[in-house]
Design a protein around this motif. Sequence first.
Motif, PDB file in Angstrom:
ATOM      1  N   THR A 146      -0.163  -3.367   4.628  1.00 35.33           N
ATOM      2  CA  THR A 146       0.258  -4.370   3.667  1.00 35.33           C
ATOM      3  C   THR A 146       1.248  -5.329   4.305  1.00 35.33           C
ATOM      4  O   THR A 146       2.035  -4.942   5.174  1.00 35.33           O
ATOM      5  N   MET A 161       0.704   2.748   4.639  1.00 38.82           N
ATOM      6  CA  MET A 161       0.761   1.292   4.454  1.00 38.82           C
ATOM      7  C   MET A 161       1.870   0.674   5.306  1.00 38.82           C
ATOM      8  O   MET A 161       1.694  -0.387   5.903  1.00 38.82           O
ATOM      9  N   ASN A 177       3.324  -6.908   2.333  1.00 38.78           N
ATOM     10  CA  ASN A 177       4.473  -6.812   1.435  1.00 38.78           C
ATOM     11  C   ASN A 177       5.137  -5.440   1.614  1.00 38.78           C
ATOM     12  O   ASN A 177       4.950  -4.529   0.806  1.00 38.78           O
TER      13      ASN A 177
END
Length: 162
Positions: free
Chosen positions: A45, A35, A47
């Motif tokens: 992602t 990620m 975030n």
Amino acid sequence: METVRFRMFFGWIKTALIGVIILAGAAIIALDAVMLSGVVPAFTTANTAVAATSLAAAALIDIFAAALLFFSGYTLKEDAVCARMAFFVDRVAYRDIRRISVNAETGEIFAAWCKEGAGPETVTRFNLNAKDAKVMLAELERRCDDVTVDFFTPPEKKKKKD
């Protein structure tokens, strides 16, 4: 006297559960790394703080679970028994051991000890497999000259009424 080491035995079910925790932590670490890296667009992602925190937490859990599994045991040193549980070590001098009791059915070893000038006795159960328990008992008898070893038969478990 030479130093003797014994590996702590948690039982097969607990050992398997710790292994599952280690594998799950490794999977979380791998997923978080993917990620964060952005190599697979479907798993990328925005975030990154959450993914980085998850990666760090999984790494800590893996480190502690692996340390628990691989670095837990007992060491009989020249003057004391040292019990290591992952990173934590407890030390009991042979002179502080007051009584050694052995379960006649299972071979489990229990040591009652009290540090000089301290409060009540503490009873410690040694988590060992049957083979190591026999060897450790012989070593404890040899190293704790003035301590008696008693064998006991535990009471039968009450059966539940139908």
